[in-house]
Write a protein that holds these residues in place. Structure first.
Motif, PDB file in Angstrom:
ATOM      1  N   CYS A  70      22.439  31.900 -35.462  1.00 21.67           N
ATOM      2  CA  CYS A  70      22.217  33.101 -34.659  1.00 21.67           C
ATOM      3  C   CYS A  70      23.544  33.552 -34.044  1.00 21.67           C
ATOM      4  O   CYS A  70      24.453  32.748 -33.838  1.00 21.67           O
ATOM      5  N   SER A 128      24.081  34.336 -31.039  1.00 20.02           N
ATOM      6  CA  SER A 128      24.272  33.901 -29.655  1.00 20.02           C
ATOM      7  C   SER A 128      25.280  32.745 -29.552  1.00 20.02           C
ATOM      8  O   SER A 128      26.015  32.653 -28.563  1.00 20.02           O
ATOM      9  N   PHE A 151      14.685  27.754 -27.424  1.00 21.75           N
ATOM     10  CA  PHE A 151      15.896  27.827 -26.586  1.00 21.75           C
ATOM     11  C   PHE A 151      15.571  28.047 -25.117  1.00 21.75           C
ATOM     12  O   PHE A 151      16.422  27.872 -24.258  1.00 21.75           O
ATOM     13  N   ILE A 199      18.427  49.214 -33.609  1.00 26.92           N
ATOM     14  CA  ILE A 199      19.889  49.360 -33.652  1.00 26.92           C
ATOM     15  C   ILE A 199      20.505  47.974 -33.835  1.00 26.92           C
ATOM     16  O   ILE A 199      20.487  47.151 -32.921  1.00 26.92           O
ATOM     17  N   GLY A 200      20.991  47.683 -35.042  1.00 25.71           N
ATOM     18  CA  GLY A 200      21.522  46.361 -35.382  1.00 25.71           C
ATOM     19  C   GLY A 200      20.522  45.617 -36.223  1.00 25.71           C
ATOM     20  O   GLY A 200      19.495  45.134 -35.720  1.00 25.71           O
ATOM     21  N   GLY A 230      19.704  39.202 -37.974  1.00 23.71           N
ATOM     22  CA  GLY A 230      18.536  38.325 -37.941  1.00 23.71           C
ATOM     23  C   GLY A 230      17.500  38.782 -36.927  1.00 23.71           C
ATOM     24  O   GLY A 230      16.299  38.818 -37.213  1.00 23.71           O
ATOM     25  N   VAL A 231      17.944  39.149 -35.718  1.00 22.39           N
ATOM     26  CA  VAL A 231      17.013  39.591 -34.676  1.00 22.39           C
ATOM     27  C   VAL A 231      16.423  40.949 -35.054  1.00 22.39           C
ATOM     28  O   VAL A 231      15.202  41.162 -34.979  1.00 22.39           O
ATOM     29  N   VAL A 289      26.885  48.396 -41.366  1.00 19.65           N
ATOM     30  CA  VAL A 289      27.012  47.728 -42.670  1.00 19.65           C
ATOM     31  C   VAL A 289      25.874  48.207 -43.585  1.00 19.65           C
ATOM     32  O   VAL A 289      24.700  47.917 -43.339  1.00 19.65           O
ATOM     33  N   VAL A 346      26.775  42.684 -30.094  1.00 20.55           N
ATOM     34  CA  VAL A 346      27.040  42.548 -28.654  1.00 20.55           C
ATOM     35  C   VAL A 346      26.534  43.816 -27.984  1.00 20.55           C
ATOM     36  O   VAL A 346      26.747  44.913 -28.498  1.00 20.55           O
ATOM     37  N   THR A 357      17.742  43.930 -26.195  1.00 16.67           N
ATOM     38  CA  THR A 357      17.538  42.576 -26.708  1.00 16.67           C
ATOM     39  C   THR A 357      18.857  41.828 -26.884  1.00 16.67           C
ATOM     40  O   THR A 357      18.941  40.637 -26.603  1.00 16.67           O
ATOM     41  N   ALA A 358      19.878  42.525 -27.364  1.00 22.11           N
ATOM     42  CA  ALA A 358      21.157  41.849 -27.634  1.00 22.11           C
ATOM     43  C   ALA A 358      21.771  41.353 -26.333  1.00 22.11           C
ATOM     44  O   ALA A 358      21.435  41.829 -25.241  1.00 22.11           O
ATOM     45  N   ILE A 359      22.668  40.407 -26.474  1.00 24.80           N
ATOM     46  CA  ILE A 359      23.321  39.817 -25.293  1.00 24.80           C
ATOM     47  C   ILE A 359      24.585  40.607 -24.968  1.00 24.80           C
ATOM     48  O   ILE A 359      25.391  40.906 -25.850  1.00 24.80           O
ATOM     49  N   VAL A 416      13.888  38.457 -22.949  1.00 25.60           N
ATOM     50  CA  VAL A 416      14.395  37.165 -23.399  1.00 25.60           C
ATOM     51  C   VAL A 416      13.324  36.596 -24.318  1.00 25.60           C
ATOM     52  O   VAL A 416      12.117  36.675 -24.026  1.00 25.60           O
ATOM     53  N   PHE A 417      13.734  36.150 -25.484  1.00 25.26           N
ATOM     54  CA  PHE A 417      12.830  35.594 -26.502  1.00 25.26           C
ATOM     55  C   PHE A 417      11.683  36.551 -26.854  1.00 25.26           C
ATOM     56  O   PHE A 417      10.591  36.132 -27.205  1.00 25.26           O
ATOM     57  N   VAL A 430      22.579  38.171 -43.418  1.00 24.73           N
ATOM     58  CA  VAL A 430      21.550  38.492 -42.433  1.00 24.73           C
ATOM     59  C   VAL A 430      21.378  37.219 -41.598  1.00 24.73           C
ATOM     60  O   VAL A 430      21.532  37.223 -40.389  1.00 24.73           O
ATOM     61  N   ARG A 431      21.086  36.102 -42.229  1.00 20.99           N
ATOM     62  CA  ARG A 431      21.092  34.800 -41.559  1.00 20.99           C
ATOM     63  C   ARG A 431      21.676  33.756 -42.485  1.00 20.99           C
ATOM     64  O   ARG A 431      21.294  33.662 -43.652  1.00 20.99           O
TER      65      ARG A 431
HETATM   66  N1  LIG Z   1      17.359  38.469 -25.806  1.00 20.71           N
HETATM   67  C1  LIG Z   1      17.290  37.300 -26.425  1.00 20.71           C
HETATM   68  O1  LIG Z   1      16.523  36.424 -26.034  1.00 20.71           O
HETATM   69  C2  LIG Z   1      18.143  37.049 -27.642  1.00 20.71           C
HETATM   70  C3  LIG Z   1      17.759  36.044 -28.558  1.00 20.71           C
HETATM   71  C4  LIG Z   1      18.510  35.896 -29.726  1.00 20.71           C
HETATM   72  C5  LIG Z   1      19.625  36.678 -29.954  1.00 20.71           C
HETATM   73  N2  LIG Z   1      19.982  37.607 -29.021  1.00 20.71           N
HETATM   74  C6  LIG Z   1      21.128  38.499 -29.234  1.00 20.71           C
HETATM   75  O2  LIG Z   1      20.719  39.552 -30.111  1.00 20.71           O
HETATM   76  C7  LIG Z   1      21.883  40.090 -30.760  1.00 20.71           C
HETATM   77  C8  LIG Z   1      21.653  40.143 -32.251  1.00 20.71           C
HETATM   78  O3  LIG Z   1      21.640  38.804 -32.767  1.00 20.71           O
HETATM   79  P1  LIG Z   1      21.665  38.537 -34.332  1.00 20.71           P
HETATM   80  O4  LIG Z   1      21.638  37.074 -34.513  1.00 20.71           O
HETATM   81  O5  LIG Z   1      20.680  39.397 -35.013  1.00 20.71           O
HETATM   82  O6  LIG Z   1      23.129  39.075 -34.702  1.00 20.71           O
HETATM   83  P2  LIG Z   1      23.679  39.524 -36.132  1.00 20.71           P
HETATM   84  O7  LIG Z   1      25.155  39.413 -36.082  1.00 20.71           O
HETATM   85  O8  LIG Z   1      22.904  38.829 -37.204  1.00 20.71           O
HETATM   86  O9  LIG Z   1      23.243  41.076 -36.222  1.00 20.71           O
HETATM   87  C9  LIG Z   1      23.861  42.058 -35.470  1.00 20.71           C
HETATM   88  C10 LIG Z   1      23.912  43.323 -36.344  1.00 20.71           C
HETATM   89  O10 LIG Z   1      24.401  44.379 -35.529  1.00 20.71           O
HETATM   90  C11 LIG Z   1      25.244  45.190 -36.331  1.00 20.71           C
HETATM   91  N3  LIG Z   1      26.049  45.964 -35.410  1.00 20.71           N
HETATM   92  C12 LIG Z   1      27.224  45.628 -34.819  1.00 20.71           C
HETATM   93  N4  LIG Z   1      27.613  46.627 -33.980  1.00 20.71           N
HETATM   94  C13 LIG Z   1      26.663  47.597 -34.051  1.00 20.71           C
HETATM   95  C14 LIG Z   1      26.482  48.855 -33.420  1.00 20.71           C
HETATM   96  N5  LIG Z   1      27.374  49.322 -32.529  1.00 20.71           N
HETATM   97  N6  LIG Z   1      25.402  49.590 -33.740  1.00 20.71           N
HETATM   98  C15 LIG Z   1      24.480  49.118 -34.621  1.00 20.71           C
HETATM   99  N7  LIG Z   1      24.595  47.919 -35.235  1.00 20.71           N
HETATM  100  C16 LIG Z   1      25.663  47.176 -34.949  1.00 20.71           C
HETATM  101  C17 LIG Z   1      25.962  44.210 -37.233  1.00 20.71           C
HETATM  102  O11 LIG Z   1      26.460  44.832 -38.409  1.00 20.71           O
HETATM  103  C18 LIG Z   1      24.842  43.213 -37.542  1.00 20.71           C
HETATM  104  O12 LIG Z   1      24.140  43.571 -38.738  1.00 20.71           O
HETATM  105  C19 LIG Z   1      23.048  39.197 -30.340  1.00 20.71           C
HETATM  106  O13 LIG Z   1      23.701  39.764 -29.222  1.00 20.71           O
HETATM  107  C20 LIG Z   1      22.330  37.916 -29.926  1.00 20.71           C
HETATM  108  O14 LIG Z   1      23.112  37.117 -29.084  1.00 20.71           O
HETATM  109  C21 LIG Z   1      19.258  37.823 -27.887  1.00 20.71           C
END
Ligand SMILES: NC(=O)c1ccc[n+]([C@@H]2O[C@H](COP(=O)([O-])OP(=O)(O)OC[C@H]3O[C@@H](n4cnc5c(N)ncnc54)[C@H](O)[C@@H]3O)[C@@H](O)[C@H]2O)c1
Ligand SMILES: [Zn+2]
Ligand SMILES: [Zn+2]
Length: 383
Positions: A40, A42, A99, A204-205, A208-209, A231, A275, A297-299, A325-326, A375-376
């Motif tokens: 992940c 994170s 987690f 947006i993004g 994996g999440v 991407v 991020v 959702t993202a950190i 969160v989660f 993706v993952r």
């Molecule tokens: N809230 C929670 O409990 C929780 C749990 C797990 C992960 N997260 C966070 O969620 C986020 C995503 O995690 P992940 O594992 O899917 O990451 P990842 O790297 O697999 O996916 C992120 C995606 O975002 C894209 N991206 C980057 N900048 C962008 C932008 N400006 N606009 C649109 N897309 C963009 C990337 O190309 C990538 O495909 C991370 O910040 C992670 O830490 C939060």
């Protein structure tokens, strides 16, 4: 006992495989032999410093550094041994990690919100939550573990509150991915965003999440699911699991959603980029309709306090900006629920696993993630 683990020794240092010592489990602790661990984003926030706590905060927890740290907080495996007073788990049981621990008795657990369990405050660094002593050592140095787990290790010693028992017939490989990324994304759409049939959802993004969010929206009956990711290949992969449209930037996505909705815009917007920076919030609100739910959702970098936000529009459009969160559901509810949906063929998980790596290749896996290839990535401990 000596085991191998992927350890980061300091900010911006790579993940390196080290031989470490782990102790026998104390009361309320469990030793798990890992089968799979998902990679992940994170964990990368630890290395980049996005989730670095300041010295004063660390002092409250009796530590001077978040490093060295064993990475990994997605995973599944088999219980090898249990300490005293462990209830409900025995050697041979199959488990998912979680987690956020679930103590079962704090205010949040008692009111059914285990994803907010008070033990969550100990998850970024520090000794065992059971008794405040250390179980993992690199020579004479105690090892922190990502979210009290550190799943990039052949064996882990964790508190029983961090484990969810699963059916032995369930796939440990799929469970590893469900244990964080898929659950968080799915819950962002279904449980926090509360997508209902016919709604328009923007994700947006599409990592994996985001892939979990796309599928949550699909299973909730969204009429259109628009992914935004710079991407192109992530957009194509998202379309294979339920996204209906894609754009590489927010400007194109905003025009697209305006057209799809006859100007009404999106009902639910999920922010799951690598991020979460403050400049992403205003465009996410702008692509939302009146009464839209915007789910963060993202950190974000821990010290970030400024956000671009049109407050006039937020109130006049009656929008909600929601943290999660989660995915805002108890891990003990969401993980078994999503395993069942996977087994019934409704939730695609294997399709998200782009590349499998050995434990020695954790840094390679994160380099591939940064390059937009995965993706993952998944650590397979049999490799
Ligand atoms: N809230 C929670 O409990 C929780 C749990 C797990 C992960 N997260 C966070 O969620 C986020 C995503 O995690 P992940 O594992 O899917 O990451 P990842 O790297 O697999 O996916 C992120 C995606 O975002 C894209 N991206 C980057 N900048 C962008 C932008 N400006 N606009 C649109 N897309 C963009 C990337 O190309 C990538 O495909 C991370 O910040 C992670 O830490 C939060
Ligand atoms: Zn995660
Ligand atoms: Zn609790």
């Amino acid at each position: 006992m000596k085991v191998r683990a992927a350890v980061c020794s300091g900010l911006h240092e790579p993940w390196r495989t080290e031989e470490i010592d782990i102790d026998e489990p104390h009361a309320h602790e469990v030793t798990v032999t890992m089968a799979y661990a998902g990679m992940c984003q994170s964990d990368e926030h630890l290395r980049t410093g996005d989730i670095s706590a300041d010295a004063e905060t660390m002092a409250l927890f009796g530590v001077t550094s978040m490093f060295p740290v064993i990475g990994g907080h997605e995973g599944a495996g088999v219980v090898e041994a249990v300490g005293e007073n462990v209830s409900g788990l025995a050697p041979g049981d199959h488990v998912s990690v979680a987690f956020i621990p679930s103590c079962g008795s704090c205010h949040w657990c008692a009111t059914g919100r285990q994803h907010l369990c008070d033990l969550g405050m100990y998850t970024l660094f520090g000794p065992m939550i059971s008794d405040g002593t250390w179980r993992h050592h690199l020579g004479d140095t105690p090892l922190n573990r990502m979210t009290q787990l550190g799943t990039f290790a052949e064996k882990i010693v964790v508190n029983e509150a961090s484990l969810v028992k699963i059916d032995p017939s369930s796939s440990l490989r799929a469970t590893a991915l469900i244990s964080c990324g898929v659950s968080t994304g799915f819950g962002s759409a279904v449980d926090r965003g509360k997508v209902v049939p016919g709604e328009i959802v923007v994700v947006i993004g599409a990592g994996g999440v985001g892939s979990g969010a796309v599928q949550g929206a699909r299973l909730a009956g969204a009429s259109a699911i628009v992914v935004v990711d710079p991407v192109e290949s992530k957009i194509e992969r998202a379309k294979a699991i339920g996204a209906t449209h894609g754009a590489t930037n927010m400007v194109d996505a905003t025009f697209l959603v305006a057209e799809l909705s006859q100007g009404r815009m999106a009902d639910v917007v999920i922010l799951s980029p690598r991020v979460l920076t403050g400049d992403l919030v205003a465009p996410a609100c702008a692509i939302g309709s009146k009464d839209a739910r915007i789910v963060a959702t993202a950190i974000a970098p821990m010290a970030q306090t400024s956000v671009d936000l049109n407050l006039f529009n937020l109130s006049m459009y009656n929008q909600s900006l929601l943290g999660t969160v989660f995915g805002s559901v108890s891990p003990r509810v969401q993980i078994p629920r999503l395993i069942k949906l996977y087994e019934q063929g409704h939730l695609m998980v294997d399709e998200l696993i782009t590349t499998e790596y050995s434990l020695d290749q954790v840094q390679q896996g994160y380099d591939d993630l940064a390059a937009g290839l995965n993706v993952r990535g998944m650590v397979d401990f049999a490799l």
